[in-house]
Design a protein around this motif. Sequence first.
Motif, PDB file in Angstrom:
ATOM      1  N   LYS A 336       0.639  -0.983   0.141  1.00  0.00           N
ATOM      2  CA  LYS A 336       0.188  -0.050   0.030  1.00  0.00           C
ATOM      3  C   LYS A 336       1.032   1.548  -0.185  1.00  0.00           C
ATOM      4  CE  LYS A 336      -3.534  -2.323   0.036  1.00  0.00           C
ATOM      5  NZ  LYS A 336      -5.252  -2.266  -0.606  1.00  0.00           N
ATOM      6  N   ASP A 337       2.107   1.268  -0.072  1.00  0.00           N
ATOM      7  CA  ASP A 337       2.930   2.874  -0.568  1.00  0.00           C
ATOM      8  C   ASP A 337       3.376   3.271   0.357  1.00  0.00           C
ATOM      9  OD1 ASP A 337       3.048   2.097  -3.077  1.00  0.00           O
ATOM     10  OD2 ASP A 337       1.839   3.226  -3.497  1.00  0.00           O
ATOM     11  N   GLY A 338       3.235   1.987   1.875  1.00  0.00           N
ATOM     12  CA  GLY A 338       3.646   2.151   3.102  1.00  0.00           C
ATOM     13  C   GLY A 338       5.172   2.646   3.648  1.00  0.00           C
ATOM     14  N   ILE A 339       6.191   2.425   2.779  1.00  0.00           N
ATOM     15  CA  ILE A 339       7.387   2.178   3.072  1.00  0.00           C
ATOM     16  C   ILE A 339       7.739   3.479   2.232  1.00  0.00           C
ATOM     17  CG2 ILE A 339       9.352   1.223   2.993  1.00  0.00           C
ATOM     18  CD1 ILE A 339       7.348  -0.014   5.132  1.00  0.00           C
ATOM     19  N   GLN A 340       7.274   4.013   1.544  1.00  0.00           N
ATOM     20  CA  GLN A 340       7.123   5.070   0.755  1.00  0.00           C
ATOM     21  C   GLN A 340       7.144   6.126   0.655  1.00  0.00           C
ATOM     22  OE1 GLN A 340       6.105   5.076  -3.822  1.00  0.00           O
ATOM     23  NE2 GLN A 340       6.328   6.711  -4.053  1.00  0.00           N
ATOM     24  N   LYS A 343       9.376   7.321   4.333  1.00  0.00           N
ATOM     25  CA  LYS A 343      10.511   7.628   4.041  1.00  0.00           C
ATOM     26  C   LYS A 343      10.383   8.891   3.500  1.00  0.00           C
ATOM     27  CE  LYS A 343      13.324   5.400   1.290  1.00  0.00           C
ATOM     28  NZ  LYS A 343      14.704   5.880   2.096  1.00  0.00           N
ATOM     29  N   GLU A 344       9.014   9.431   3.140  1.00  0.00           N
ATOM     30  CA  GLU A 344       9.149  10.637   2.891  1.00  0.00           C
ATOM     31  C   GLU A 344       8.469  11.368   3.007  1.00  0.00           C
ATOM     32  OE1 GLU A 344       9.219  12.083  -0.445  1.00  0.00           O
ATOM     33  OE2 GLU A 344       9.750  10.123  -1.326  1.00  0.00           O
ATOM     34  N   GLN A 345       8.175  11.182   4.847  1.00  0.00           N
ATOM     35  CA  GLN A 345       8.012  12.055   5.863  1.00  0.00           C
ATOM     36  C   GLN A 345       9.493  12.525   6.416  1.00  0.00           C
ATOM     37  OE1 GLN A 345       5.134  13.216   7.426  1.00  0.00           O
ATOM     38  NE2 GLN A 345       3.187  12.002   6.589  1.00  0.00           N
ATOM     39  N   PHE A 346      10.791  11.760   6.479  1.00  0.00           N
ATOM     40  CA  PHE A 346      11.574  12.142   6.590  1.00  0.00           C
ATOM     41  C   PHE A 346      12.198  13.425   6.295  1.00  0.00           C
ATOM     42  CE2 PHE A 346      11.425   7.933   8.617  1.00  0.00           C
ATOM     43  CZ  PHE A 346      12.114   8.422   9.602  1.00  0.00           C
ATOM     44  N   LYS A 347      11.326  14.192   4.796  1.00  0.00           N
ATOM     45  CA  LYS A 347      11.674  15.218   4.426  1.00  0.00           C
ATOM     46  C   LYS A 347      11.080  16.083   4.457  1.00  0.00           C
ATOM     47  CE  LYS A 347      13.486  11.720   0.232  1.00  0.00           C
ATOM     48  NZ  LYS A 347      12.855  11.533  -1.178  1.00  0.00           N
ATOM     49  N   SER A 348      10.500  16.102   5.141  1.00  0.00           N
ATOM     50  CA  SER A 348       9.735  17.451   5.458  1.00  0.00           C
ATOM     51  C   SER A 348      10.387  18.127   5.807  1.00  0.00           C
ATOM     52  CB  SER A 348       8.981  17.702   6.769  1.00  0.00           C
ATOM     53  OG  SER A 348       8.381  18.301   7.469  1.00  0.00           O
ATOM     54  N   GLU A 349       9.868  19.685   5.026  1.00  0.00           N
ATOM     55  CA  GLU A 349      10.591  20.786   5.187  1.00  0.00           C
ATOM     56  C   GLU A 349      10.603  21.086   6.644  1.00  0.00           C
ATOM     57  OE1 GLU A 349       8.416  23.395   2.490  1.00  0.00           O
ATOM     58  OE2 GLU A 349       8.768  22.683   0.732  1.00  0.00           O
ATOM     59  N   GLN A 350       9.574  21.435   7.334  1.00  0.00           N
ATOM     60  CA  GLN A 350       9.630  21.559   8.888  1.00  0.00           C
ATOM     61  C   GLN A 350      11.107  20.383   9.545  1.00  0.00           C
ATOM     62  OE1 GLN A 350       5.965  22.342  10.637  1.00  0.00           O
ATOM     63  NE2 GLN A 350       5.507  24.328   9.182  1.00  0.00           N
TER      64      GLN A 350
END
Length: 600
Positions: A336-340, A343-350
């Motif tokens: 369900k693209d949970g890992i993908q 991983k994107e959460q680590f790239k938060s601008e904040q």
Amino acid sequence: MKRNAHTANPSLTETINNNNSPKRCCTQKDNKNCVASNSSTASSSSIDNISCSIVSSSTSSDLLNMEATMDNLIAMGFSDRELNLKALSKAGNDINEAITFLTNPTCFNDDVIIPKESTTFIGPLTKEQVDQQQQQPQQQMVSSDNNSSVLSDDLSMNNSNSFTTSAFLDLETKVYGDNWSIPYKRDEVLGRCLLSAVKLALAGTADQDEHCKKFMEILIPDAFRKLQCSHHVNNWGVEVQLGVFDMVELLIDLIAARLSYFPVPVQLLETLTILFDHDSVFQRKHKSKPYDRLLYDKQLGDRILANSPSPSTFSVYNRSEPYGWLCQIINRFVLKDGIQNLKEQFKSEQSLTALEYNALLSPFVNCMDYIIVDKYRQLFSEHTEQALEYVKNLKEEDFKAKSINSTFELLSTLRKICSVVWSARLEQVEELHLNLLLKMVALSNFNAKMNSLKELAKIIENCTSNIQSISKTSIPRDILIEDSLQTKRVQLAFASTNESSNGDNCQIFNGLYSLIQTSIETEQRRAYQTVKFLINLSNTSNACKDYFSSTANQWEFAINWLKQQMQTSWQWSPAQNVSNEDTDTRSFQRTRSAQFTLEQ
């Protein structure tokens, strides 16, 4: 026509409710008598004997023949004459037994009855199946006073832009309380809320609905903690277990979808950690379930993450159970693209906080034996390094904040991960953890000192624990014992110290002894709390106890002060609610707890 509702609750394996009549009776396999009850649930002493709450318009003594009994069954909502006839034949024209057979097909050992109107799906559904199920008209008997709420809820289910509010409000009443009862079917309130939330999460609007946000942040953690960790899990029947697992899969879909946008869904990730915990009551019960490799392996290909368990340094025992359901939900999360999305959460601008870093990294901590370590290393190497850099770059003002406890939890998570995946980094994490404590102890800030010493006491307690699962994941005892700077650290924490370097820089450390002395005059409550902490610490740490004894002349004033306070003329009153833990007062209160502290 919808006749029943299925729930998982503390006292029974399955509950079936009928809302079409004001009277309720309890029918049991071994007891044909109908017992009136005001409760919507009934207890069963056997897993295979599922209690049913039913509606009956008359007793069996009023039924003169099978045709009359048939008419009663039809009037009660059992419209299939063929099934009714079969049930009555099995039951010897006993209406109570017949209803038991009709509502509980598992009562037939030789010939299972499957109601034609059943639309319950067990296990993962395809998108086409979900769409088909949601498009089917829901036939449900409702009283006139709740027609409007059900209709409005059905409209919200069909409208992907709104959340199923009435189902959520109904679910709230079922989750909380000692006699909680949580539905486990897709067409009931929990399943409907999950499906509705998935739609909104996929659209990126789940957090914009007040009730949906509350559902994800409060209700889901509470409900699934009970469904996964309650000891009642062991008493539920097969159908309930399958239904709960179906709800788990829906929650996996929701978490994977919600991770597709910011901010980090901390509460959902904490719940995901529970779902992926191989030591939860639910997973332990189903540890022997085989893993169906045809379900996800072909679709995932080289993306597959969960596999058969393999021995590792993280294992408390040499586990060989397949844990098929655990592997299944992990790979479903990947599908369900949970890992993908994670991983994107680590790239938060904040900038992420320690709480968010820990939430993102902790889901797989308790299932390391059941995932492919090399694959995990490839996926999370940079993010683990990112979290380590966050801890290294903490500043003095960060040490004083209450959120520092989240940093300790993050370091504990990093240590567990590194012990399996990056053993070479393990020493670095442990050193970082202890150096952080040293920096905090050296500060003059009271909160920083107390938080660091509490964490140190926790580390000491864990590494000396007789519980293998705790001691195995803590900093090793030999690191703490053979620490050449241990005496220096204790001295910095307890006593005031002046240090000079090259005659230019002079560092003054005000220890806890000094803090007690200055607080006696200005803030007696803080002075007492510090004395109490030192006494408790000396009882758990031999090193602290030895230093405490060797410097008795430096803290004797504190004991004398406490004795004097306890000998004042003021008398403690049981009716008066006083405590030295109360932050609203600065003065010392004579309590039984203080007397106990003095006696130690």
